[in-house]
Design a protein around this motif. Sequence first.
Motif, PDB file in Angstrom:
ATOM      1  N   VAL A   1     -97.266  15.967 -22.256  1.00 17.76           N
ATOM      2  CA  VAL A   1     -97.053  16.905 -23.356  1.00 17.76           C
ATOM      3  C   VAL A   1     -97.139  18.333 -22.824  1.00 17.76           C
ATOM      4  N   GLU A   2     -96.385  19.211 -23.462  1.00 20.62           N
ATOM      5  CA  GLU A   2     -96.431  20.620 -23.070  1.00 20.62           C
ATOM      6  C   GLU A   2     -97.763  21.213 -23.503  1.00 20.62           C
ATOM      7  N   GLU A   3     -98.439  21.860 -22.550  1.00 22.14           N
ATOM      8  CA  GLU A   3     -99.748  22.451 -22.826  1.00 22.14           C
ATOM      9  C   GLU A   3     -99.733  23.977 -22.754  1.00 22.14           C
ATOM     10  N   GLY A   4     -98.694  24.519 -22.163  1.00 25.05           N
ATOM     11  CA  GLY A   4     -98.627  25.966 -22.047  1.00 25.05           C
ATOM     12  C   GLY A   4     -97.332  26.398 -21.391  1.00 25.05           C
ATOM     13  N   ARG A   5     -97.187  27.691 -21.260  1.00 24.88           N
ATOM     14  CA  ARG A   5     -95.964  28.266 -20.707  1.00 24.88           C
ATOM     15  C   ARG A   5     -96.337  29.470 -19.856  1.00 24.88           C
ATOM     16  N   MET A   6     -95.728  29.528 -18.679  1.00 27.83           N
ATOM     17  CA  MET A   6     -95.855  30.701 -17.816  1.00 27.83           C
ATOM     18  C   MET A   6     -94.528  31.457 -17.929  1.00 27.83           C
ATOM     19  N   ARG A   7     -94.593  32.611 -18.546  1.00 24.79           N
ATOM     20  CA  ARG A   7     -93.367  33.356 -18.804  1.00 24.79           C
ATOM     21  C   ARG A   7     -92.796  33.942 -17.516  1.00 24.79           C
ATOM     22  N   GLU A   8     -91.481  33.776 -17.354  1.00 24.60           N
ATOM     23  CA  GLU A   8     -90.725  34.330 -16.227  1.00 24.60           C
ATOM     24  C   GLU A   8     -91.442  34.122 -14.888  1.00 24.60           C
ATOM     25  N   ALA A   9     -91.796  32.879 -14.612  1.00 26.34           N
ATOM     26  CA  ALA A   9     -92.559  32.530 -13.414  1.00 26.34           C
ATOM     27  C   ALA A   9     -91.703  31.949 -12.291  1.00 26.34           C
ATOM     28  N   PHE A  10     -90.410  31.832 -12.529  1.00 25.61           N
ATOM     29  CA  PHE A  10     -89.519  31.218 -11.546  1.00 25.61           C
ATOM     30  C   PHE A  10     -88.207  31.986 -11.539  1.00 25.61           C
ATOM     31  N   ARG A  11     -87.757  32.346 -10.347  1.00 21.62           N
ATOM     32  CA  ARG A  11     -86.515  33.118 -10.235  1.00 21.62           C
ATOM     33  C   ARG A  11     -85.459  32.288  -9.512  1.00 21.62           C
ATOM     34  N   ARG A  12     -84.275  32.198 -10.120  1.00 22.11           N
ATOM     35  CA  ARG A  12     -83.168  31.483  -9.504  1.00 22.11           C
ATOM     36  C   ARG A  12     -81.870  32.170  -9.942  1.00 22.11           C
ATOM     37  N   ASP A  13     -80.993  32.379  -8.993  1.00 24.07           N
ATOM     38  CA  ASP A  13     -79.683  32.975  -9.257  1.00 24.07           C
ATOM     39  C   ASP A  13     -79.789  34.317  -9.982  1.00 24.07           C
ATOM     40  N   GLY A  14     -80.782  35.113  -9.605  1.00 20.73           N
ATOM     41  CA  GLY A  14     -80.937  36.442 -10.177  1.00 20.73           C
ATOM     42  C   GLY A  14     -81.502  36.482 -11.582  1.00 20.73           C
ATOM     43  N   LYS A  15     -81.995  35.364 -12.072  1.00 17.28           N
ATOM     44  CA  LYS A  15     -82.527  35.299 -13.430  1.00 17.28           C
ATOM     45  C   LYS A  15     -83.941  34.714 -13.417  1.00 17.28           C
ATOM     46  N   TRP A  16     -84.797  35.246 -14.255  1.00 18.36           N
ATOM     47  CA  TRP A  16     -86.155  34.727 -14.398  1.00 18.36           C
ATOM     48  C   TRP A  16     -86.181  33.619 -15.441  1.00 18.36           C
ATOM     49  N   HIS A  17     -86.953  32.573 -15.147  1.00 18.69           N
ATOM     50  CA  HIS A  17     -87.085  31.427 -16.032  1.00 18.69           C
ATOM     51  C   HIS A  17     -88.567  31.173 -16.303  1.00 18.69           C
ATOM     52  N   ASP A  18     -88.861  30.680 -17.491  1.00 24.11           N
ATOM     53  CA  ASP A  18     -90.220  30.265 -17.819  1.00 24.11           C
ATOM     54  C   ASP A  18     -90.507  28.921 -17.150  1.00 24.11           C
ATOM     55  N   LYS A  19     -91.779  28.688 -16.895  1.00 27.12           N
ATOM     56  CA  LYS A  19     -92.250  27.370 -16.468  1.00 27.12           C
ATOM     57  C   LYS A  19     -93.148  26.829 -17.564  1.00 27.12           C
ATOM     58  N   VAL A  20     -93.054  25.540 -17.808  1.00 25.88           N
ATOM     59  CA  VAL A  20     -93.955  24.905 -18.762  1.00 25.88           C
ATOM     60  C   VAL A  20     -95.004  24.112 -17.991  1.00 25.88           C
ATOM     61  N   ILE A  21     -96.189  24.115 -18.517  1.00 25.23           N
ATOM     62  CA  ILE A  21     -97.296  23.332 -17.970  1.00 25.23           C
ATOM     63  C   ILE A  21     -97.399  22.099 -18.854  1.00 25.23           C
ATOM     64  N   MET A  22     -97.393  20.921 -18.218  1.00 23.56           N
ATOM     65  CA  MET A  22     -97.464  19.674 -18.963  1.00 23.56           C
ATOM     66  C   MET A  22     -98.636  18.852 -18.436  1.00 23.56           C
ATOM     67  N   GLY A  23     -99.254  18.093 -19.312  1.00 21.70           N
ATOM     68  CA  GLY A  23    -100.388  17.281 -18.916  1.00 21.70           C
ATOM     69  C   GLY A  23    -100.340  15.895 -19.531  1.00 21.70           C
ATOM     70  N   LEU A  24    -101.034  14.984 -18.867  1.00 19.17           N
ATOM     71  CA  LEU A  24    -101.124  13.590 -19.305  1.00 19.17           C
ATOM     72  C   LEU A  24    -102.556  13.121 -19.091  1.00 19.17           C
ATOM     73  N   LEU A  25    -103.174  12.582 -20.140  1.00 21.17           N
ATOM     74  CA  LEU A  25    -104.503  11.978 -20.034  1.00 21.17           C
ATOM     75  C   LEU A  25    -104.336  10.481 -19.838  1.00 21.17           C
ATOM     76  N   GLU A  26    -105.336   9.856 -19.238  1.00 18.96           N
ATOM     77  CA  GLU A  26    -105.192   8.452 -18.849  1.00 18.96           C
ATOM     78  C   GLU A  26    -104.842   7.531 -20.010  1.00 18.96           C
ATOM     79  N   ASP A  27    -105.293   7.815 -21.230  1.00 22.33           N
ATOM     80  CA  ASP A  27    -104.981   6.930 -22.349  1.00 22.33           C
ATOM     81  C   ASP A  27    -103.654   7.278 -23.037  1.00 22.33           C
ATOM     82  N   GLU A  28    -102.913   8.265 -22.491  1.00 21.39           N
ATOM     83  CA  GLU A  28    -101.630   8.656 -23.071  1.00 21.39           C
ATOM     84  C   GLU A  28    -100.421   8.096 -22.308  1.00 21.39           C
ATOM     85  N   LEU A  29    -100.648   7.448 -21.178  1.00 20.90           N
ATOM     86  CA  LEU A  29     -99.555   6.939 -20.369  1.00 20.90           C
ATOM     87  C   LEU A  29     -98.761   5.891 -21.145  1.00 20.90           C
ATOM     88  N   ARG A  30     -97.430   6.071 -21.166  1.00 25.37           N
ATOM     89  CA  ARG A  30     -96.543   5.121 -21.862  1.00 25.37           C
ATOM     90  C   ARG A  30     -95.699   4.386 -20.865  1.00 25.37           C
TER      91      ARG A  30
END
Length: 173
Positions: free
Chosen positions: A144-173
């Motif tokens: 699940v998405e837990e957070g966002r790092m704004r403009e943390a990745f640059r590719r082709d001259g454009k900044w992109h956000d990164k999302v932080i995602m996490g999984l707890l042991e009882d959430e694995l599907r």
Amino acid sequence: MVTGDRVQLRAIEPSDAETLWRWHSDPEVMRWMDAPYPPSLALTRKRLEERGPDSYGNLNLMIETLDGRTIGIVALREAEPEIGDAKLDIYLGEKDTWGQGYATDAMRTICRYGFGKMRLHRISLTAVAENEAARRVYEKVGFVEEGRMREAFRRDGKWHDKVIMGLLEDELR
């Protein structure tokens, strides 16, 4: 070797150097990766020959189909037994395997291993927000998405956000 429904995960060998170099030299494979420059084949060989053994804190495995074709890499890194947490990295280097369910099975397989054998409680990762195919795979497995790092990745001259995602042991599907 760790086996899933569609893939098996095995240790990285020095003989994997040419495969890794080929993947790292492919702009489409590396599109959303934090690797600004492709390494030379000689450097890739040297790194694999000199790398230490995998450990609890840093486990890197090749992804193979059940018939033995090497198609990608997955890693649990920065694992800390005191807090039961690790970071996950994954990519498929063989583009003809994209969208075939191999990444999803590799994710489930490494997460089962992390939660079961390594006794982790939490696994996290980051993904470029626009990398929708990867995010779909992560969500299928239960991340699940837990957070966002704004403009943390640059590719082709454009900044992109990164999302932080996490999984707890009882959430694995």
